[in-house]
Design an enzyme around this catalytic site. Structure first.
Site, mmCIF file in Angstrom:
data_model
loop_
_atom_site.group_PDB
_atom_site.id
_atom_site.type_symbol
_atom_site.label_atom_id
_atom_site.label_comp_id
_atom_site.label_asym_id
_atom_site.label_seq_id
_atom_site.Cartn_x
_atom_site.Cartn_y
_atom_site.Cartn_z
ATOM 1 N N MET A 7 -49.774 74.080 -19.436
ATOM 2 C CA MET A 7 -48.657 74.342 -20.354
ATOM 3 C C MET A 7 -49.250 74.458 -21.746
ATOM 4 O O MET A 7 -49.097 73.582 -22.604
ATOM 5 C CB MET A 7 -47.638 73.203 -20.255
ATOM 6 C CG MET A 7 -46.795 73.301 -18.988
ATOM 7 S SD MET A 7 -46.028 71.731 -18.545
ATOM 8 C CE MET A 7 -47.398 70.962 -17.715
ATOM 9 N N ASP A 49 -51.050 67.996 -15.291
ATOM 10 C CA ASP A 49 -50.281 68.682 -16.334
ATOM 11 C C ASP A 49 -51.058 68.709 -17.646
ATOM 12 O O ASP A 49 -51.216 67.684 -18.305
ATOM 13 C CB ASP A 49 -48.946 67.967 -16.543
ATOM 14 C CG ASP A 49 -47.988 68.204 -15.391
ATOM 15 O OD1 ASP A 49 -47.705 69.384 -15.097
ATOM 16 O OD2 ASP A 49 -47.526 67.220 -14.792
ATOM 17 N N GLY A 75 -42.099 64.306 -17.922
ATOM 18 C CA GLY A 75 -41.723 63.845 -16.588
ATOM 19 C C GLY A 75 -40.366 63.161 -16.642
ATOM 20 O O GLY A 75 -39.844 62.882 -17.727
ATOM 21 N N ASP A 80 -41.348 72.425 -9.600
ATOM 22 C CA ASP A 80 -41.874 71.338 -10.430
ATOM 23 C C ASP A 80 -40.796 70.895 -11.409
ATOM 24 O O ASP A 80 -40.328 71.696 -12.225
ATOM 25 C CB ASP A 80 -43.115 71.850 -11.173
ATOM 26 C CG ASP A 80 -43.769 70.794 -12.068
ATOM 27 O OD1 ASP A 80 -43.370 69.615 -12.002
ATOM 28 O OD2 ASP A 80 -44.684 71.169 -12.831
ATOM 29 N N SER A 98 -47.681 64.491 -9.374
ATOM 30 C CA SER A 98 -48.078 64.738 -10.761
ATOM 31 C C SER A 98 -48.573 63.461 -11.414
ATOM 32 O O SER A 98 -47.829 62.475 -11.536
ATOM 33 C CB SER A 98 -46.889 65.292 -11.554
ATOM 34 O OG SER A 98 -47.203 65.257 -12.923
ATOM 35 N N HIS A 139 -51.780 72.573 -13.918
ATOM 36 C CA HIS A 139 -50.625 73.274 -14.487
ATOM 37 C C HIS A 139 -50.837 73.353 -15.990
ATOM 38 O O HIS A 139 -50.683 72.355 -16.694
ATOM 39 C CB HIS A 139 -49.351 72.500 -14.115
ATOM 40 C CG HIS A 139 -48.098 73.067 -14.678
ATOM 41 N ND1 HIS A 139 -46.907 72.369 -14.669
ATOM 42 C CD2 HIS A 139 -47.818 74.264 -15.244
ATOM 43 C CE1 HIS A 139 -45.962 73.113 -15.225
ATOM 44 N NE2 HIS A 139 -46.490 74.265 -15.587
ATOM 45 N N HIS A 144 -51.487 67.114 -8.918
ATOM 46 C CA HIS A 144 -50.978 68.002 -9.966
ATOM 47 C C HIS A 144 -51.359 67.445 -11.328
ATOM 48 O O HIS A 144 -51.021 66.315 -11.681
ATOM 49 C CB HIS A 144 -49.457 68.086 -9.816
ATOM 50 C CG HIS A 144 -48.789 69.075 -10.710
ATOM 51 N ND1 HIS A 144 -48.709 70.420 -10.427
ATOM 52 C CD2 HIS A 144 -48.135 68.907 -11.882
ATOM 53 C CE1 HIS A 144 -48.037 71.040 -11.382
ATOM 54 N NE2 HIS A 144 -47.679 70.144 -12.284
ATOM 55 N N MET A 151 -51.087 69.815 -21.381
ATOM 56 C CA MET A 151 -50.135 70.199 -22.442
ATOM 57 C C MET A 151 -50.837 70.174 -23.788
ATOM 58 O O MET A 151 -51.611 69.248 -24.072
ATOM 59 C CB MET A 151 -48.964 69.220 -22.477
ATOM 60 C CG MET A 151 -48.230 69.085 -21.147
ATOM 61 S SD MET A 151 -46.761 68.067 -21.343
ATOM 62 C CE MET A 151 -46.256 67.875 -19.622
ATOM 63 N N MET A 211 -40.240 76.468 -12.503
ATOM 64 C CA MET A 211 -39.939 75.192 -13.153
ATOM 65 C C MET A 211 -38.470 74.848 -12.922
ATOM 66 O O MET A 211 -37.592 75.678 -13.164
ATOM 67 C CB MET A 211 -40.219 75.263 -14.659
ATOM 68 C CG MET A 211 -41.688 75.374 -15.056
ATOM 69 S SD MET A 211 -42.731 74.013 -14.488
ATOM 70 C CE MET A 211 -41.940 72.579 -15.242
HETATM 71 C C1 DX5 Z 1 -43.174 68.674 -16.599
HETATM 72 C C2 DX5 Z 1 -44.386 68.699 -15.696
HETATM 73 C C3 DX5 Z 1 -44.154 68.080 -14.369
HETATM 74 C C4 DX5 Z 1 -43.778 66.612 -14.418
HETATM 75 C C5 DX5 Z 1 -42.814 66.399 -13.309
HETATM 76 O O1 DX5 Z 1 -43.356 69.548 -17.641
HETATM 77 O O2 DX5 Z 1 -44.820 70.025 -15.467
HETATM 78 O O3 DX5 Z 1 -45.257 68.288 -13.499
HETATM 79 O O4 DX5 Z 1 -44.856 65.745 -14.254
HETATM 80 O O5 DX5 Z 1 -42.340 65.095 -13.375
HETATM 81 P P1 DX5 Z 1 -41.053 64.641 -12.538
HETATM 82 O O6 DX5 Z 1 -41.388 64.870 -11.075
HETATM 83 O O7 DX5 Z 1 -40.909 63.206 -12.882
HETATM 84 O O8 DX5 Z 1 -39.907 65.495 -12.975
HETATM 85 ZN ZN ZN Z 2 -46.312 70.326 -13.887
#
Ligand code: DX5
Ligand code: ZN
Length: 227
Positions: A65, A32, A141, A172, A7, A63, A30, A34, A134
């Site tokens: 969100m 993210d 993260g 994830d 990610s 991904h 990956h 948001m 999830m």
């Molecule tokens: C959180 C994201 C993840 C995040 C994971 O909402 O969807 O993809 O980057 O980070 P780690 O691996 O550090 O938990």
């Molecule tokens: Zn993610």
């Protein structure tokens, strides 16, 4: 073989092309997305995905969100993503959306937040190429892995076997060398890792190590033995 999707949320956003290069050998990258509405954080959108797709050969695993994925997801396919994950909690018409993503040429994937059960969606699974469970609350993260999600991973893997589906099962959140084996044993085969990869001294090696750990852990699992 298990797949690893680092990610970039944990990468340096000013150097994304280099950060993609740093995880050479990854199966996916990956991304993210948001929107500060579906989750309390804001990251990046279509223009960044478009540029990143041009800057790397690693396929992008987007991904989303975001609210209203029915409206926005198709634009991420056009931007060059190879796989699009939308959240079922935000989608107005998940079947129609999955079909549209596939028709546009990307893999269609649906995500479940920790509080969302898999059982109501059993009949939708054939419409999907991947299901994302999830293992933290989405938004940030570096959060701690939620062990309480392991039974949901197991039950989802049982549904995949029951219907004999070609469905990838992604996890994830909090995935690291300390937790990936539990996920693999339970039935996951695609692993997102942010801080565990980009926090490592050698991110490419971290990807390799995670894949090895997952491969060993799933080799003897009931769900992998049958295949
Ligand atoms: C959180 C994201 C993840 C995040 C994971 O909402 O969807 O993809 O980057 O980070 P780690 O691996 O550090 O938990
Ligand atoms: Zn993610």
């Amino acid at each position: 073989m298990p797949q690893i999707s680092p990610s970039i949320l944990s990468a340096d956003f000013a150097r994304l092309a280099d950060e993609a290069e740093a995880v050479r050998g990854s199966d996916w990258l990956h991304v993210d997305v948001m929107d500060n509405h579906f989750v309390p954080n804001l990251t990046l959108g279509v223009p960044v995905v478009e540029s990143l797709a041009r800057a790397t050969d690693i396929p992008l695993d987007c991904h989303l969100m975001i609210e209203d994925p029915d409206r926005w997801a198709p634009q991420y396919v056009e931007a060059g993503a190879g796989s699009i994950t939308f959240h079922v909690e935000a989608a107005a018409a998940p079947v129609r959306l999955a079909r549209e993503i596939r028709a546009k040429g990307a893999r269609a994937s649906m995500a479940l937040k920790p509080g969302t059960p898999i059982e109501p969606y059993e009949d939708l699974l054939p419409e999907l190429d991947m299901l994302l469970i999830m293992t933290v609350e989405p938004g940030f993260g570096g959060q701690a892995f939620l062990d309480i999600m392991l039974p949901k991973i197991r039950r989802t893997r049982e549904l995949i076997a029951k219907h004999d589906l070609e469905l990838w099962l992604q996890v994830d959140g909090g995935v690291s060398a300390a937790t990936i084996e539990r996920c693999a044993e339970a039935g996951a085969d695609v692993f997102v890792a942010g801080s565990a990869v980009y926090g490592a001294e050698d991110p490419a090696r971290a990807v390799h190590n995670l894949r090895e750990l997952a491969a060993k852990a799933s080799a003897d699992a009931w769900w992998a033995c049958e295949h």
